[in-house]
Design an enzyme around this catalytic site. Structure first.
Site, PDB file in Angstrom:
ATOM      1  N   HIS A 145      -4.016 -17.448  -5.554  1.00 20.00           N
ATOM      2  CA  HIS A 145      -4.948 -16.779  -4.679  1.00 20.00           C
ATOM      3  C   HIS A 145      -6.221 -17.478  -4.337  1.00 20.00           C
ATOM      4  CE1 HIS A 145      -6.285 -16.250  -8.515  1.00 20.00           C
ATOM      5  NE2 HIS A 145      -7.450 -15.826  -8.500  1.00 20.00           N
ATOM      6  N   ASP A 146      -6.537 -18.943  -5.062  1.00 20.91           N
ATOM      7  CA  ASP A 146      -7.423 -19.594  -4.609  1.00 20.91           C
ATOM      8  C   ASP A 146      -7.162 -20.815  -3.922  1.00 20.91           C
ATOM      9  OD1 ASP A 146      -9.220 -17.954  -6.220  1.00 20.91           O
ATOM     10  OD2 ASP A 146      -8.851 -19.310  -8.124  1.00 20.91           O
ATOM     11  N   ASN A 152      -0.334   4.642  -0.333  1.00 22.15           N
ATOM     12  CA  ASN A 152      -1.220   5.949   0.296  1.00 22.15           C
ATOM     13  C   ASN A 152      -1.887   5.617   1.550  1.00 22.15           C
ATOM     14  OD1 ASN A 152      -3.016   4.163  -0.851  1.00 22.15           O
ATOM     15  ND2 ASN A 152      -4.134   5.702  -2.150  1.00 22.15           N
ATOM     16  N   ASP A 175       0.790  -1.053  -0.028  1.00 25.72           N
ATOM     17  CA  ASP A 175       0.027  -0.061   0.055  1.00 25.72           C
ATOM     18  C   ASP A 175       0.855   1.188   0.197  1.00 25.72           C
ATOM     19  OD1 ASP A 175      -1.910   1.939   0.306  1.00 25.72           O
ATOM     20  OD2 ASP A 175      -2.107   1.383   2.702  1.00 25.72           O
ATOM     21  N   ASP A 179      -4.555 -10.147 -15.816  1.00 24.38           N
ATOM     22  CA  ASP A 179      -5.607 -11.117 -15.593  1.00 24.38           C
ATOM     23  C   ASP A 179      -6.779 -10.750 -16.130  1.00 24.38           C
ATOM     24  OD1 ASP A 179      -7.131 -13.111 -14.377  1.00 24.38           O
ATOM     25  OD2 ASP A 179      -6.249 -13.020 -12.643  1.00 24.38           O
ATOM     26  N   ASP A 181      -8.936 -15.997 -17.258  1.00 19.81           N
ATOM     27  CA  ASP A 181      -9.891 -16.662 -15.978  1.00 19.81           C
ATOM     28  C   ASP A 181     -10.868 -17.474 -16.585  1.00 19.81           C
ATOM     29  OD1 ASP A 181     -10.439 -16.249 -13.026  1.00 19.81           O
ATOM     30  OD2 ASP A 181     -12.456 -15.652 -13.672  1.00 19.81           O
ATOM     31  N   GLU A 207      -6.774 -20.242 -17.603  1.00 17.94           N
ATOM     32  CA  GLU A 207      -7.101 -21.270 -16.344  1.00 17.94           C
ATOM     33  C   GLU A 207      -8.340 -22.051 -16.923  1.00 17.94           C
ATOM     34  OE1 GLU A 207      -9.048 -20.576 -11.745  1.00 17.94           O
ATOM     35  OE2 GLU A 207      -9.713 -19.394 -13.520  1.00 17.94           O
TER      36      GLU A 207
HETATM   37  O1  TEU Z   1     -11.342 -19.093 -10.314  1.00 12.18           O
HETATM   38  C1  TEU Z   1     -12.211 -20.249 -11.114  1.00 12.18           C
HETATM   39  C2  TEU Z   1     -12.337 -21.386  -9.919  1.00 12.18           C
HETATM   40  O2  TEU Z   1     -12.044 -22.522 -10.536  1.00 12.18           O
HETATM   41  C3  TEU Z   1     -12.296 -21.087  -8.614  1.00 12.18           C
HETATM   42  O3  TEU Z   1     -13.715 -20.410  -8.255  1.00 12.18           O
HETATM   43  C4  TEU Z   1     -12.425 -22.278  -7.767  1.00 12.18           C
HETATM   44  O4  TEU Z   1     -13.381 -23.189  -7.944  1.00 12.18           O
HETATM   45  C5  TEU Z   1     -12.541 -21.826  -6.191  1.00 12.18           C
HETATM   46  O5  TEU Z   1     -11.444 -20.828  -6.048  1.00 12.18           O
HETATM   47  C6  TEU Z   1     -12.469 -22.717  -5.096  1.00 12.18           C
HETATM   48  O6  TEU Z   1     -12.832 -22.420  -3.788  1.00 12.18           O
HETATM   49  C7  TEU Z   1     -11.257 -18.241 -11.026  1.00 12.18           C
HETATM   50  C8  TEU Z   1     -10.571 -17.296 -10.242  1.00 12.18           C
HETATM   51  O7  TEU Z   1      -9.232 -17.846 -10.071  1.00 12.18           O
HETATM   52  C9  TEU Z   1     -11.215 -17.004  -8.887  1.00 12.18           C
HETATM   53  O8  TEU Z   1     -10.326 -16.197  -7.891  1.00 12.18           O
HETATM   54  C10 TEU Z   1     -12.506 -16.248  -9.047  1.00 12.18           C
HETATM   55  O9  TEU Z   1     -13.069 -16.244  -8.015  1.00 12.18           O
HETATM   56  C11 TEU Z   1     -13.405 -17.025 -10.159  1.00 12.18           C
HETATM   57  O10 TEU Z   1     -12.480 -17.609 -11.271  1.00 12.18           O
HETATM   58  C12 TEU Z   1     -14.172 -16.048 -10.770  1.00 12.18           C
HETATM   59  O11 TEU Z   1     -13.826 -15.446 -11.557  1.00 12.18           O
HETATM   60 CA    CA Z   2      -3.449   2.046  -1.138  1.00 16.24          CA
END
Ligand code: TEU
Ligand code: CA
Length: 535
Positions: free
Chosen positions: A323-324, A25, A23, A100, A202, A263
């Protein structure tokens, strides 16, 4: 293989979740100027590209994965000028930028959807998947949302439902409408013209749905999650995706050295592989490796399969984190010891393919545990009793031991992991034995040696239960990588060297005690030890 170095094929890509990196700001949310401040850190780490999770304007129902304007930057992250500066500063350091693109669905706040709500004959109505209720008033078909509940949301003004694979605030676009496809290609063109180096698509294989929106058939067996009780043959992976990918690829190929990684939603390795080709995607993600159990055989099998699926023509990629998913440090380690993470790093950065790193992986960040009241992720909010959601792997980057880990002077949008006073970049920079310095050294070695970044892969038979051994072969160099997945010492005999008068030379190891015998015939590895040798 082409002898010229390619940034995405021979390099390493680092994923940043922009809300959580730096971050600048003081609003508690990471931003683009924050990333610019940390580019020297990334350069020094030794990466070649950054994948930025979405930075387009978003109402943040799914934190950027619900886009309300594809051609702009969310004000909380900065401006288009900040983005241009990020591109310029990154390029100056030979770091490439991958955006992305979340095109399967928009935010319900996107002007296209707002228009489509106005009436059935609005030109944008057909941009989304609107359908009349079934004769008994029921949903148009049996499709569900992967985030829970029905996939259809009713609109009383129109007396119609619209379909959403994810949250109701993420309506799916109708890719059978040529104007939607045109608009999507314009988005690619806009960012290509601005100078971005690549895209992560995505859930791209969900863009098209079966044209009559037929029901999904039931799946056999017991499945806890309702979504998994169906075969997703009609709401994903339609053949129309191939010509669209060809169009995207031919557009991208008009610009030099660009890259597209996809993905593949709900796919196994074979399905993910189908979309990778010189006229389709450069690369695709596959979860098999990240989901491997902790064993030499588990990772060996995942690698052997994914590598063989690509063959000589295409180039695999690998990720342990994103991130998932709970972080690898949380999946594979209990406690604070980083020995297992060093082993994973040594494998991840030496196997044939493009390695992806996720911010904080290089310092062994663990998932943060959040109380119910702290949860931000819509998945966690909705399914708290069964699924805690994905916040755990999205906590702020741990830079130093100052307040909020140096991420922000203000209260961060997600609480920092309480281990930050000990586990942070600054502390690890000062410790020669740290995981961070291990990553830096490996990245350097990888970059300097063609066998490691460009060589072919040859896995050796698993003679020692817990030791994974493979060779990487480039025209004038062979590397041997040995990884001991057990906590006990292992002695292995090294394979014969084909070249006369040459022996394996130890180039890198997880600890100073690791040695070959004087003739380089055997190698002793302590528990979780790893080594790289060259000839
Ligand atoms: O993820 C698709 C996906 O397969 C995920 O939703 C997965 O099933 C989930 O994380 C399991 O808990 C993509 C992105 O990476 C995700 O961050 C998004 O939420 C999703 O698409 C919708 O855009
Ligand atoms: Ca910020």
């Amino acid at each position: 293989m082409n002898a010229k170095k390619s940034w995405w094929r021979d390099g390493v890509i680092y994923q940043i979740y922009p809300r959580s990196f730096q971050d600048s700001n003081g609003d508690g949310i990471g931003d683009l100027p924050g990333i610019i401040q940390r580019l020297d850190y990334l350069k020094d780490l030794g990466i070649d590209g950054i994948w930025l999770s979405p930075i387009n304007p978003s109402p943040d129902v799914d934190f950027g994965y619900d886009v309300s304007d594809y051609l702009n930057i969310d004000p909380k992250f900065g401006t288009l000028e900040d983005f241009d500066r990020l591109l310029e500063e990154a390029h100056r350091r030979n770091i490439h930028i991958i955006l992305d693109l979340v095109l399967n669905h928009t935010s319900d706040q996107h002007p296209w959807f707002q228009e489509s709500l106005k009436s059935k004959d609005n030109p944008y109505h057909d941009w989304y998947l609107w359908r009349d209720p079934a004769p008994d008033g029921d949903y148009p078909n049996n499709w569900l949302s992967i985030f829970g509940g029905p996939g259809w949301e009713y609109n009383s003004a129109l007396n119609q439902y619209y379909y959403h694979t994810f949250c109701a605030e993420q309506p799916d676009l109708n890719f059978r409408n040529p104007e939607v496809r045109r608009a999507v290609l314009d988005i690619f063109r806009f960012w290509l013209e601005r100078g971005v180096d690549g895209f992560r698509l995505d859930v791209f294989n969900a863009y098209f749905k079966q044209k009559d929106l037929l029901d999904n058939p039931r799946r056999k067996g017991f499945h806890l999650r309702p979504y998994d009780r169906f075969e997703h043959v009609n709401d994903t992976s339609q053949p129309e995706m191939f010509p669209l990918l060809q169009e995207i690829r031919s557009l991208v190929d008009r610009y030099p050295e660009r890259y597209v990684v996809g993905e593949t939603f709900l796919a196994d390795s074979v399905q993910a592989r189908m979309y990778i080709a010189p006229d389709l995607l450069h690369a695709g993600f596959d979860y098999a490796y990240a989901r491997s159990p902790w064993s030499a055989a588990g990772f060996g099998n995942a690698i052997a399969y994914w590598d063989a699926l690509h063959g000589d023509k295409d180039w695999p990629n690998y990720f342990l984190n994103n991130h998932d998913t709970p972080r690898s440090a949380t999946r594979y380690v209990t406690g604070e010891d980083d020995a297992r993470l060093k082993l994973l790093a040594c494998m991840h950065l030496t196997v044939r393919g493009t390695p992806y790193l996720y911010y904080g992986e290089e310092i062994g960040m663990r998932d943060t545990r959040y109380k119910r009241s702290e949860i931000q992720d819509p998945v966690g909010k909705r399914k708290w009793l069964s699924v805690k959601g994905r916040d755990g792997c999205r906590s702020p980057m741990q830079w130093d031991s100052s307040e909020n880990a140096g991420f922000s002077p203000a209260k961060p949008w997600l609480r920092v992991n309480p281990d930050y006073p000990e586990r942070n970049v600054q502390a690890q920079q000062q410790n020669p034995e740290s995981l961070l310095n291990f990553y830096r050294a490996l990245l350097r070695l990888r970059g300097e040696n063609p066998a490691l970044h460009a060589g072919s892969l040859q896995l050796l038979p698993l003679e020692y239960d817990s030791v994974l051994i493979y060779k990487r072969c480039a025209p004038n160099q062979t590397a041997l990588v040995a990884l001991n997945f057990s906590n006990r010492p292992q002695q292995i005999s090294l394979p014969a060297v084909e070249e006369d008068n040459q022996t394996w030379q130890l180039a890198f190891s997880s600890s100073k005690e690791i040695q070959t015998d004087p003739d380089a015939r055997t190698l002793s590895l302590p528990g979780y030890g790893s080594a790289i040798l060259f000839v």
